[in-house]
Enzyme design. Structure first.
Site, PDB file in Angstrom:
ATOM      1  CG  ASN A   9     -25.247  -7.511  -5.170  1.00  0.00           C
ATOM      2  OD1 ASN A   9     -25.602  -7.681  -4.140  1.00  0.00           O
ATOM      3  ND2 ASN A   9     -25.069  -5.394  -4.922  1.00  0.00           N
ATOM      4  CE  LYS A  11     -28.487  -5.118  -6.020  1.00  0.00           C
ATOM      5  NZ  LYS A  11     -29.192  -4.094  -6.860  1.00  0.00           N
ATOM      6  CG  HIS A  93     -25.584  -1.844  -2.277  1.00  0.00           C
ATOM      7  ND1 HIS A  93     -26.925  -1.794  -2.845  1.00  0.00           N
ATOM      8  CD2 HIS A  93     -25.157  -2.501  -3.800  1.00  0.00           C
ATOM      9  CE1 HIS A  93     -26.989  -1.769  -3.724  1.00  0.00           C
ATOM     10  NE2 HIS A  93     -26.361  -2.080  -5.042  1.00  0.00           N
ATOM     11  CD  GLU A  95     -30.283  -2.577  -3.674  1.00  0.00           C
ATOM     12  OE1 GLU A  95     -29.701  -3.562  -3.134  1.00  0.00           O
ATOM     13  OE2 GLU A  95     -30.750  -1.851  -4.598  1.00  0.00           O
ATOM     14  CD  GLU A 163     -23.439  -0.386  -7.322  1.00  0.00           C
ATOM     15  OE1 GLU A 163     -23.967  -1.653  -8.215  1.00  0.00           O
ATOM     16  OE2 GLU A 163     -24.122  -0.576  -6.740  1.00  0.00           O
ATOM     17  N   GLY A 169     -31.181  -0.928 -10.915  1.00  0.00           N
ATOM     18  CA  GLY A 169     -32.641  -1.361 -11.055  1.00  0.00           C
ATOM     19  C   GLY A 169     -33.847  -1.347 -11.868  1.00  0.00           C
ATOM     20  CB  SER A 210     -29.244  -0.284 -15.681  1.00  0.00           C
ATOM     21  OG  SER A 210     -30.736  -0.062 -14.774  1.00  0.00           O
TER      22      SER A 210
HETATM   23  P1  13P Z   1     -28.740  -3.808 -11.220  1.00  0.00           P
HETATM   24  O1  13P Z   1     -27.352  -3.668 -12.033  1.00  0.00           O
HETATM   25  O2  13P Z   1     -29.567  -4.407 -10.855  1.00  0.00           O
HETATM   26  O3  13P Z   1     -28.901  -2.200 -11.611  1.00  0.00           O
HETATM   27  O4  13P Z   1     -28.076  -3.617 -10.069  1.00  0.00           O
HETATM   28  C1  13P Z   1     -26.757  -2.872  -9.713  1.00  0.00           C
HETATM   29  C2  13P Z   1     -26.337  -3.416  -8.505  1.00  0.00           C
HETATM   30  O5  13P Z   1     -26.742  -2.789  -7.648  1.00  0.00           O
HETATM   31  C3  13P Z   1     -25.317  -3.754  -8.266  1.00  0.00           C
HETATM   32  O6  13P Z   1     -24.684  -3.893  -7.059  1.00  0.00           O
END
Ligand code: 13P
Length: 251
Positions: A9, A11, A93, A95, A163, A169, A210
């Site tokens: 992803n 983002k 997601h 976010e 997740e 992150g 992560s």
């Molecule tokens: P990270 O791997 O940067 O922690 O992000 C995970 C994520 O949100 C994937 O959708």
């Protein structure tokens, strides 16, 4: 046997110059045993799909609207993603749930739209740190799964990604036991959804938060972990390729 899936992803990262990563990833894994998916920003989907054509890399979106068309400025319909070359779309997601207030009901409607357009929906679930500290993790995951999963969803058209919000992150990950607990719970809950064990066994369950080359192998050894949804470490083919290799090695 479920085919493993390594999903990246990107983002809100990446411009055309970053498309070179696709060729590097494809060259490193010309015929990966697992499936490999990259979900770039919408602006790059068509160009990435062109670069990925003829390789083992698939391309996906990061969101879609529940409606097929209409007055929804800035939104993208599932069929538009499909036309641009996407085969998958990430939905719900954390976010988007946090930044755009997306509810389980909206995520389910988006997943139904994705299925209608012939896209595989990658539906994301996860608890916040406060919810985990309060001992609510499985209750939250169960509620999100029941609310976000279309009634007709199957392992052929839907992937579930666990997740934990606090692991995204941050460089922090749950213990392997905590990951196992949630993934076992998801598999069991899918039995209720499907009404039979074979249906539940067909769903791929991804862990996200992560994931990096150094922890991927240990996470992939956990039962009921069928791959990963990777953020930061999916931006560079060297890192994501190492994660793909770890998934292939996990068998
Ligand atoms: P990270 O791997 O940067 O922690 O992000 C995970 C994520 O949100 C994937 O959708």
């Amino acid at each position: 046997m479920r085919r493993k899936l390594a999903a990246g992803n990107w983002k809100m990262n990446g411009t055309r110059q970053d498309l070179a990563e696709v060729a590097a990833l494809a060259a490193a894994h010309p015929a990966a045993d697992c499936e490999v998916l990259l979900c770039p920003p919408a602006t790059l989907i068509a160009a990435m799909a062109e670069r990925a054509a003829g390789t083992a890399v698939m391309v996906g979106g990061q969101d879609c609207h529940a409606a097929a068309s209409g007055a929804h400025t800035g939104d993208i319909a599932a069929a538009m993603l499909k036309e641009a070359g996407a085969s998958h779309v990430i939905l719900g997601h954390s976010e988007r749930r946090a930044d755009h207030g997306e509810t389980d009901t909206e995520v389910r409607a988006k997943a139904e739209a994705a299925h209608a357009a012939g896209l595989v929906a990658v539906i994301c679930l996860g608890e916040t740190e406060a919810q985990r500290d309060a001992g609510e993790t499985l209750a939250v995951i169960g509620r999100q799964l029941a609310g976000s999963l279309p009634a007709t969803a199957s392992g052929a058209d839907t992937v579930i990604a666990y997740e934990p919000v606090w692991a995204i992150g941050t460089g922090r990950t749950p213990t392997l036991q905590q990951i196992a607990e949630v993934h076992d719970f998801l598999r069991l809950s899918l039995r209720t959804h499907c009404g039979d064990e074979a249906g539940a066994e067909a769903f791929r369950l991804l862990y996200g938060g992560s994931v990096k080359p150094s922890n991927a192998a240990a996470i992939f050894a956990v039962a009921n972990v069928d791959g990963a949804l990777v953020g930061g470490a999916s931006l560079k083919a060297a890192d994501f390729g190492a994660i793909v290799a770890a998934l292939d090695a996990a068998g």
